[in-house]
Scaffold this motif. Structure first.
Motif, PDB file in Angstrom:
ATOM      1  N   LYS A  21       0.211 101.810 -12.492  1.00 56.51           N
ATOM      2  CA  LYS A  21       1.434 101.284 -13.351  1.00 56.51           C
ATOM      3  C   LYS A  21       2.608 101.678 -13.007  1.00 56.51           C
ATOM      4  CE  LYS A  21       2.363 100.776 -18.412  1.00 56.51           C
ATOM      5  NZ  LYS A  21       1.997 101.385 -19.688  1.00 56.51           N
ATOM      6  N   GLN A  22       3.483 100.788 -12.986  1.00 60.00           N
ATOM      7  CA  GLN A  22       5.123 100.957 -12.844  1.00 60.00           C
ATOM      8  C   GLN A  22       5.830 101.470 -13.730  1.00 60.00           C
ATOM      9  OE1 GLN A  22       6.466 100.359  -9.222  1.00 60.00           O
ATOM     10  NE2 GLN A  22       4.103 100.628  -9.027  1.00 60.00           N
ATOM     11  N   ILE A  23       6.040 102.683 -13.741  1.00 61.42           N
ATOM     12  CA  ILE A  23       6.691 103.480 -14.755  1.00 61.42           C
ATOM     13  C   ILE A  23       8.070 104.088 -14.495  1.00 61.42           C
ATOM     14  CG2 ILE A  23       6.460 105.325 -16.686  1.00 61.42           C
ATOM     15  CD1 ILE A  23       3.609 105.113 -16.713  1.00 61.42           C
ATOM     16  N   LYS A  24       9.108 103.871 -15.306  1.00 59.46           N
ATOM     17  CA  LYS A  24      10.417 104.394 -14.911  1.00 59.46           C
ATOM     18  C   LYS A  24      10.775 105.554 -15.992  1.00 59.46           C
ATOM     19  CE  LYS A  24      14.755 102.882 -13.032  1.00 59.46           C
ATOM     20  NZ  LYS A  24      15.681 101.551 -12.886  1.00 59.46           N
ATOM     21  N   GLN A  25      10.333 107.024 -15.694  1.00 61.84           N
ATOM     22  CA  GLN A  25      10.618 107.727 -16.618  1.00 61.84           C
ATOM     23  C   GLN A  25      10.952 109.071 -15.959  1.00 61.84           C
ATOM     24  OE1 GLN A  25       6.925 109.792 -18.415  1.00 61.84           O
ATOM     25  NE2 GLN A  25       7.993 109.193 -20.389  1.00 61.84           N
ATOM     26  N   THR A  26      11.982 109.800 -16.692  1.00 60.54           N
ATOM     27  CA  THR A  26      12.243 111.242 -16.291  1.00 60.54           C
ATOM     28  C   THR A  26      11.881 112.254 -17.292  1.00 60.54           C
ATOM     29  OG1 THR A  26      14.275 110.835 -17.410  1.00 60.54           O
ATOM     30  CG2 THR A  26      14.425 110.201 -15.069  1.00 60.54           C
ATOM     31  N   ALA A  27      11.867 113.399 -16.756  1.00 62.83           N
ATOM     32  CA  ALA A  27      11.778 114.593 -17.778  1.00 62.83           C
ATOM     33  C   ALA A  27      12.506 115.934 -17.504  1.00 62.83           C
ATOM     34  CB  ALA A  27      10.054 114.924 -17.353  1.00 62.83           C
ATOM     35  N   TRP A  28      12.469 116.615 -18.273  1.00 56.66           N
ATOM     36  CA  TRP A  28      13.114 117.820 -18.177  1.00 56.66           C
ATOM     37  C   TRP A  28      12.459 119.089 -19.023  1.00 56.66           C
ATOM     38  CZ3 TRP A  28      16.093 120.304 -22.269  1.00 56.66           C
ATOM     39  CH2 TRP A  28      16.231 119.623 -23.521  1.00 56.66           C
ATOM     40  N   VAL A  29      12.855 120.140 -18.467  1.00 53.11           N
ATOM     41  CA  VAL A  29      12.117 121.563 -19.292  1.00 53.11           C
ATOM     42  C   VAL A  29      13.094 122.571 -19.090  1.00 53.11           C
ATOM     43  CG1 VAL A  29      10.744 122.286 -17.144  1.00 53.11           C
ATOM     44  CG2 VAL A  29      10.232 122.892 -19.341  1.00 53.11           C
ATOM     45  N   ALA A  64      15.121 122.400 -15.290  1.00 46.79           N
ATOM     46  CA  ALA A  64      14.541 121.422 -14.355  1.00 46.79           C
ATOM     47  C   ALA A  64      14.533 119.873 -14.797  1.00 46.79           C
ATOM     48  CB  ALA A  64      13.172 121.599 -13.863  1.00 46.79           C
ATOM     49  N   PHE A  65      14.937 118.929 -14.031  1.00 48.15           N
ATOM     50  CA  PHE A  65      15.087 117.720 -14.331  1.00 48.15           C
ATOM     51  C   PHE A  65      14.360 116.869 -13.146  1.00 48.15           C
ATOM     52  CE2 PHE A  65      17.508 113.491 -13.621  1.00 48.15           C
ATOM     53  CZ  PHE A  65      16.967 113.005 -14.820  1.00 48.15           C
ATOM     54  N   TRP A  66      13.688 115.816 -13.362  1.00 49.94           N
ATOM     55  CA  TRP A  66      12.729 115.131 -12.192  1.00 49.94           C
ATOM     56  C   TRP A  66      12.507 113.746 -12.534  1.00 49.94           C
ATOM     57  CZ3 TRP A  66      10.525 118.934 -15.332  1.00 49.94           C
ATOM     58  CH2 TRP A  66       9.114 118.741 -15.762  1.00 49.94           C
ATOM     59  N   ASN A  67      12.158 113.043 -11.650  1.00 47.33           N
ATOM     60  CA  ASN A  67      11.492 111.623 -11.819  1.00 47.33           C
ATOM     61  C   ASN A  67      10.168 111.859 -11.891  1.00 47.33           C
ATOM     62  OD1 ASN A  67      10.554 109.027 -11.589  1.00 47.33           O
ATOM     63  ND2 ASN A  67      11.885 108.647  -9.800  1.00 47.33           N
ATOM     64  N   LYS A  68       9.780 111.451 -13.287  1.00 44.92           N
ATOM     65  CA  LYS A  68       8.387 111.808 -13.971  1.00 44.92           C
ATOM     66  C   LYS A  68       7.493 110.501 -13.542  1.00 44.92           C
ATOM     67  CE  LYS A  68       5.456 113.175 -17.642  1.00 44.92           C
ATOM     68  NZ  LYS A  68       4.837 114.121 -16.837  1.00 44.92           N
ATOM     69  N   GLY A  69       8.147 109.259 -13.269  1.00 45.91           N
ATOM     70  CA  GLY A  69       7.665 107.978 -13.201  1.00 45.91           C
ATOM     71  C   GLY A  69       7.103 107.747 -11.842  1.00 45.91           C
ATOM     72  N   SER A  70       6.787 106.328 -11.547  1.00 47.05           N
ATOM     73  CA  SER A  70       6.163 106.034 -10.342  1.00 47.05           C
ATOM     74  C   SER A  70       6.908 105.253  -9.353  1.00 47.05           C
ATOM     75  CB  SER A  70       4.809 105.369 -10.772  1.00 47.05           C
ATOM     76  OG  SER A  70       5.143 103.856 -11.692  1.00 47.05           O
ATOM     77  N   VAL A  71       8.541 104.855 -10.013  1.00 45.59           N
ATOM     78  CA  VAL A  71       9.213 104.069  -9.124  1.00 45.59           C
ATOM     79  C   VAL A  71      10.484 104.995  -8.945  1.00 45.59           C
ATOM     80  CG1 VAL A  71       8.446 101.848  -9.914  1.00 45.59           C
ATOM     81  CG2 VAL A  71      10.355 103.174 -11.190  1.00 45.59           C
ATOM     82  N   THR A  72      11.219 104.662  -7.668  1.00 47.25           N
ATOM     83  CA  THR A  72      12.474 105.169  -7.653  1.00 47.25           C
ATOM     84  C   THR A  72      13.585 104.720  -8.427  1.00 47.25           C
ATOM     85  OG1 THR A  72      11.952 105.357  -5.209  1.00 47.25           O
ATOM     86  CG2 THR A  72      14.141 105.476  -5.648  1.00 47.25           C
ATOM     87  N   ILE A  73      14.213 105.702  -8.926  1.00 42.93           N
ATOM     88  CA  ILE A  73      15.350 105.555  -9.863  1.00 42.93           C
ATOM     89  C   ILE A  73      16.892 105.536  -9.016  1.00 42.93           C
ATOM     90  CG2 ILE A  73      16.722 106.134 -11.611  1.00 42.93           C
ATOM     91  CD1 ILE A  73      14.271 107.703 -12.520  1.00 42.93           C
ATOM     92  N   PRO A 127       9.976 109.385  -6.894  1.00 50.62           N
ATOM     93  CA  PRO A 127       9.038 109.873  -8.025  1.00 50.62           C
ATOM     94  C   PRO A 127       8.843 111.471  -7.476  1.00 50.62           C
ATOM     95  CG  PRO A 127       8.179 108.078  -7.242  1.00 50.62           C
ATOM     96  CD  PRO A 127       9.249 107.907  -6.572  1.00 50.62           C
ATOM     97  N   ASN A 128       8.847 112.422  -8.332  1.00 55.42           N
ATOM     98  CA  ASN A 128       8.754 113.735  -8.280  1.00 55.42           C
ATOM     99  C   ASN A 128       9.839 114.369  -7.553  1.00 55.42           C
ATOM    100  OD1 ASN A 128       6.292 114.174  -9.699  1.00 55.42           O
ATOM    101  ND2 ASN A 128       5.077 113.475  -7.752  1.00 55.42           N
ATOM    102  N   ASP A 129      10.992 113.756  -7.325  1.00 57.07           N
ATOM    103  CA  ASP A 129      12.179 114.362  -6.960  1.00 57.07           C
ATOM    104  C   ASP A 129      12.878 114.843  -8.019  1.00 57.07           C
ATOM    105  OD1 ASP A 129      11.620 114.050  -4.128  1.00 57.07           O
ATOM    106  OD2 ASP A 129      13.308 112.217  -4.080  1.00 57.07           O
ATOM    107  N   GLY A 130      13.757 116.092  -7.768  1.00 53.29           N
ATOM    108  CA  GLY A 130      14.644 116.427  -9.038  1.00 53.29           C
ATOM    109  C   GLY A 130      15.302 117.741  -8.499  1.00 53.29           C
ATOM    110  N   ALA A 131      15.853 118.247  -9.492  1.00 51.21           N
ATOM    111  CA  ALA A 131      16.638 119.481  -9.512  1.00 51.21           C
ATOM    112  C   ALA A 131      16.557 120.559 -10.509  1.00 51.21           C
ATOM    113  CB  ALA A 131      18.123 119.110  -9.180  1.00 51.21           C
ATOM    114  N   VAL A 132      16.813 121.672 -10.154  1.00 53.50           N
ATOM    115  CA  VAL A 132      17.030 122.946 -11.029  1.00 53.50           C
ATOM    116  C   VAL A 132      18.508 123.216 -11.101  1.00 53.50           C
ATOM    117  CG1 VAL A 132      16.296 125.199 -11.499  1.00 53.50           C
ATOM    118  CG2 VAL A 132      14.813 123.813 -10.269  1.00 53.50           C
ATOM    119  N   PHE A 133      18.986 123.345 -12.567  1.00 59.19           N
ATOM    120  CA  PHE A 133      20.310 123.646 -12.905  1.00 59.19           C
ATOM    121  C   PHE A 133      20.269 124.916 -13.398  1.00 59.19           C
ATOM    122  CE2 PHE A 133      19.753 119.030 -13.032  1.00 59.19           C
ATOM    123  CZ  PHE A 133      20.949 118.629 -12.400  1.00 59.19           C
TER     124      PHE A 133
END
Length: 240
Positions: A21-29, A64-73, A127-133
């Motif tokens: 499934k093509q999902i465009k979603q981000t996540a943070w913790v 931490a913030f990252w691309n939790k989906g399956s498509v590039t943002i 997908p799964n790319d991100g950064a820590v602030f």
């Protein structure tokens, strides 16, 4: 036998459906360590200065913030009337904020000051790319800082309350338990012991859900340093 194969087929169908499934979603913790909390009420005559500014509370948070989906943002997706930003809740002041870790340098993360918040900028996120602030602020917990804003095409910015990085052993264990449950289920059905199928079905469903939740709350590879509390500066030097 047919029921056992059917159960396995259902879980496999759900798994491959979610993967495809093509999902465009981000996540943070976020995790935090409060170094100073309302020192003036307990230690008279003491002043805590951060960058020439006296503070009553001082907390270091790692987000931490990252691309939790399956498509590039794409970075162009950040251009909305409500841009993506890290900011305080309530009266908390952001004293300093920096990008301390990325798992793909080509994403080119950067931050820009906007009042008491910081805009998050990047060129693109696979997908799964991100950064820590690392955020230094005057709050006293992780609840005093948040990510807000909109990204074009994203369903939401998911706040992961609890993260986990399951080891290979725990993954193998969960899969082994599910497999054992399937074997017991097939055996009970083949012997027409229908009164004994409730337990293996419960085991299969329960451990499958635990496995999915465990993987779903996993911090992407390269950002695991978020979970290392020892990297929060002066962890044992708290003044309260």
């Amino acid at each position: 036998m047919g029921l056992g194969i059917g159960v396995v087929g259902i879980f496999l169908s759900i798994y491959f459906y979610l993967r495809g499934k093509q999902i465009k979603q981000t996540a943070w913790v976020i995790i935090s360590n409060t170094l100073v909390e309302d020192y003036s009420s307990t230690l008279t005559g003491l002043s805590v200065i951060y960058k020439k500014r006296e503070v009553q509370n001082l907390t270091i948070s790692k987000l931490a913030f990252w691309n939790k989906g399956s498509v590039t943002i794409d970075g162009k997706d950040l251009k909305t009337v409500n841009p993506l930003k890290i900011g305080p809740t309530g009266e908390t002041q952001i004293l300093d904020l920096a990008v301390v870790k990325t798992n793909n340098e080509s994403s080119n993360f950067s931050i820009k000051k906007m009042g008491n918040s910081r805009l998050i900028c990047f060129d693109y996120l696979n997908p799964n790319d991100g950064a820590v602030f690392q955020i230094i602020h005057t709050g006293i917990s992780s609840k005093d800082v948040e990510i807000s804003g909109k990204i074009r095409g994203c369903t939401n910015i998911k706040h992961v309350r609890k993260v986990s990085n399951p080891s290979l052993i725990s993954i193998i264990y969960n899969l082994a338990v599910v497999s054992l449950g399937i074997v017991v289920l097939i055996s009970a059905i083949s012997q027409r012991k229908f009164g004994e199928i409730i337990l293996p079905i419960t085991i299969i469903v329960l451990y499958s859900l635990l496995f999915i939740l465990d993987i779903g709350n996993r911090v992407p590879k390269g950002l695991e340093s978020l979970l290392d509390y020892s990297t929060l500066l002066y962890k044992k030097r708290r003044i309260t």
